[in-house]
Write a protein that holds these residues in place. Structure first.
Motif, mmCIF file in Angstrom:
data_model
loop_
_atom_site.group_PDB
_atom_site.id
_atom_site.type_symbol
_atom_site.label_atom_id
_atom_site.label_comp_id
_atom_site.label_asym_id
_atom_site.label_seq_id
_atom_site.Cartn_x
_atom_site.Cartn_y
_atom_site.Cartn_z
ATOM 1 N N ALA A 175 75.534 -5.056 6.843
ATOM 2 C CA ALA A 175 74.094 -5.001 7.098
ATOM 3 C C ALA A 175 73.574 -3.579 6.927
ATOM 4 N N ASP A 176 72.307 -3.480 6.507
ATOM 5 C CA ASP A 176 71.652 -2.179 6.438
ATOM 6 C C ASP A 176 70.264 -2.299 7.064
ATOM 7 N N ASP A 177 69.437 -1.278 6.886
ATOM 8 C CA ASP A 177 68.134 -1.256 7.545
ATOM 9 C C ASP A 177 67.210 -2.381 7.070
ATOM 10 N N ARG A 178 67.448 -2.911 5.866
ATOM 11 C CA ARG A 178 66.579 -3.950 5.325
ATOM 12 C C ARG A 178 67.019 -5.359 5.698
ATOM 13 N N THR A 179 68.230 -5.485 6.208
ATOM 14 C CA THR A 179 68.822 -6.812 6.399
ATOM 15 C C THR A 179 67.968 -7.718 7.276
ATOM 16 N N SER A 180 67.556 -7.216 8.430
ATOM 17 C CA SER A 180 66.837 -8.065 9.382
ATOM 18 C C SER A 180 65.541 -8.598 8.795
ATOM 19 N N ASN A 181 64.700 -7.704 8.253
ATOM 20 C CA ASN A 181 63.415 -8.144 7.710
ATOM 21 C C ASN A 181 63.590 -9.079 6.520
ATOM 22 N N THR A 182 64.578 -8.782 5.675
ATOM 23 C CA THR A 182 64.815 -9.634 4.508
ATOM 24 C C THR A 182 65.212 -11.041 4.928
ATOM 25 N N LEU A 183 66.134 -11.137 5.878
ATOM 26 C CA LEU A 183 66.595 -12.453 6.318
ATOM 27 C C LEU A 183 65.519 -13.197 7.103
ATOM 28 N N LEU A 184 64.697 -12.462 7.855
ATOM 29 C CA LEU A 184 63.587 -13.113 8.550
ATOM 30 C C LEU A 184 62.598 -13.704 7.546
ATOM 31 N N ASP A 185 62.376 -12.993 6.430
ATOM 32 C CA ASP A 185 61.511 -13.527 5.374
ATOM 33 C C ASP A 185 62.118 -14.789 4.765
ATOM 34 N N VAL A 186 63.439 -14.761 4.567
ATOM 35 C CA VAL A 186 64.119 -15.937 4.024
ATOM 36 C C VAL A 186 63.965 -17.121 4.981
ATOM 37 N N LEU A 187 64.142 -16.856 6.280
ATOM 38 C CA LEU A 187 63.989 -17.924 7.267
ATOM 39 C C LEU A 187 62.561 -18.452 7.276
ATOM 40 N N LYS A 188 61.584 -17.546 7.195
ATOM 41 C CA LYS A 188 60.190 -17.989 7.193
ATOM 42 C C LYS A 188 59.887 -18.831 5.963
ATOM 43 N N ASN A 189 60.478 -18.485 4.821
ATOM 44 C CA ASN A 189 60.277 -19.299 3.623
ATOM 45 C C ASN A 189 60.814 -20.711 3.824
ATOM 46 N N GLY A 190 61.743 -20.845 4.774
ATOM 47 C CA GLY A 190 62.289 -22.164 5.068
ATOM 48 C C GLY A 190 61.407 -22.979 5.993
ATOM 49 N N TRP A 191 60.761 -22.321 6.975
ATOM 50 C CA TRP A 191 59.949 -23.083 7.929
ATOM 51 C C TRP A 191 58.447 -22.966 7.692
ATOM 52 N N GLY A 192 58.025 -21.885 7.039
ATOM 53 C CA GLY A 192 56.597 -21.628 6.933
ATOM 54 C C GLY A 192 55.915 -22.381 5.806
ATOM 55 N N ILE A 193 54.615 -22.536 5.952
ATOM 56 C CA ILE A 193 53.761 -23.108 4.909
ATOM 57 C C ILE A 193 52.795 -22.020 4.480
ATOM 58 N N ALA A 194 52.741 -21.769 3.192
ATOM 59 C CA ALA A 194 51.888 -20.692 2.693
ATOM 60 C C ALA A 194 50.435 -20.977 3.034
ATOM 61 N N GLU A 195 49.748 -19.937 3.494
ATOM 62 C CA GLU A 195 48.328 -20.071 3.800
ATOM 63 C C GLU A 195 47.547 -20.235 2.501
ATOM 64 N N ASN A 196 46.446 -20.989 2.564
ATOM 65 C CA ASN A 196 45.598 -21.145 1.387
ATOM 66 C C ASN A 196 44.949 -19.813 1.045
ATOM 67 N N THR A 197 45.065 -19.438 -0.174
ATOM 68 C CA THR A 197 44.465 -18.182 -0.620
ATOM 69 C C THR A 197 43.633 -18.436 -1.857
ATOM 70 N N SER A 198 42.629 -17.634 -2.034
ATOM 71 C CA SER A 198 41.786 -17.768 -3.217
ATOM 72 C C SER A 198 42.514 -17.188 -4.413
ATOM 73 N N PRO A 199 42.356 -17.780 -5.594
ATOM 74 C CA PRO A 199 43.030 -17.241 -6.777
ATOM 75 C C PRO A 199 42.522 -15.852 -7.102
ATOM 76 N N ALA A 200 43.412 -15.046 -7.600
ATOM 77 C CA ALA A 200 43.032 -13.680 -7.952
ATOM 78 C C ALA A 200 42.045 -13.706 -9.108
ATOM 79 N N PRO A 201 41.051 -12.821 -9.081
ATOM 80 C CA PRO A 201 40.075 -12.803 -10.178
ATOM 81 C C PRO A 201 40.730 -12.429 -11.496
ATOM 82 N N ILE A 202 40.214 -13.015 -12.571
ATOM 83 C CA ILE A 202 40.746 -12.721 -13.903
ATOM 84 C C ILE A 202 39.996 -11.524 -14.460
ATOM 85 N N SER A 203 40.726 -10.511 -14.794
ATOM 86 C CA SER A 203 40.075 -9.307 -15.299
ATOM 87 C C SER A 203 39.586 -9.543 -16.724
ATOM 88 N N SER A 204 38.455 -8.965 -17.035
ATOM 89 C CA SER A 204 37.903 -9.112 -18.392
ATOM 90 C C SER A 204 38.643 -8.207 -19.352
#
Length: 205
Positions: A175-204
């Motif tokens: 383990a290193d300093d990034r391990t905890s946050n990285t694995l917590l993100d992995v766990l959240k990807n397993g239980w979480g549902i992405a919030e609805n977000t507006s599509p990014a604007p298309i640049s001209s």
């Protein structure tokens, strides 16, 4: 003449036994902090200045010692639960905060995740504590599911075991300093549902 009551000596013996138990717990707590849960029972008895018989009479197994010590940590964990419920109205974020609290509880002593893991599959003095924490996790998870922030089909036990796996990984030499946050993100990807977000604007062009 009637014999005098022997109650005072009995009370004194009881107080001595209580003192021995409290002293052993204090020594064991420091030993677990310094050396982790792999410290031997004999080493704890020696440091406490009591015979092995006294130690094993009070705590037949190391798990009994851990269960007694985790009572205090469990109370602190419950206080964090109450604080989360009072301060956070978003059930998804409340679940994230609870998972963080679980990680802190599971890392109270180096090596603690292993006996906690064992308590989830075999009966041990730690089993009841684990079950209580899983029930609380289930309640917090259910709120997140009802509000659409967590996936259906997962359980509080799943979240508990996921947090336990992360706590174990954080204690590994890889383990290193990034391990905890990285694995917590992995766990959240397993239980979480992405919030609805507006599509990014298309640049001209």
């Amino acid at each position: 003449m009637a014999e005098m009551s022997s109650a005072p000596p009995v009370r004194r013996i009881r107080k001595d036994a209580q003192h021995n138990r409290a002293h052993i717990l204090d020594v064991a707590r420091q030993a677990f902090v310094n050396e982790g849960v792999d410290v031997s029972m004999d080493a704890i008895a020696k440091e406490a200045g009591v015979g092995p018989g006294t130690l094993y009479r009070n705590f037949p197994r190391k798990e009994d010692l851990l269960a007694a010590l985790l009572t205090v940590h469990h109370q602190a964990l419950d206080q964090r639960r109450a604080a989360i419920e009072a301060e956070e109205n978003h059930a998804g974020r409340a679940l994230e905060m609870w998972i963080d609290a679980l990680g802190d509880w599971m890392r109270a002593y180096d090596g603690l995740p292993e006996p906690l893991r064992a308590a989830c599959r075999i009966n041990s003095p730690l089993t009841q504590t684990c079950r209580a924490v899983i029930v609380t996790t289930e309640i917090i998870l259910k709120s997140a599911q009802e509000e659409g922030h967590a996936r259906e089909g997962i359980s509080g036990r799943d979240i508990f075991l996921g947090a336990l796996a992360i706590a174990w990984a954080n204690g590994s030499t890889a383990a290193d300093d990034r391990t905890s946050n990285t694995l917590l993100d992995v766990l959240k990807n397993g239980w979480g549902i992405a919030e609805n977000t507006s599509p990014a604007p298309i640049s001209s062009l």
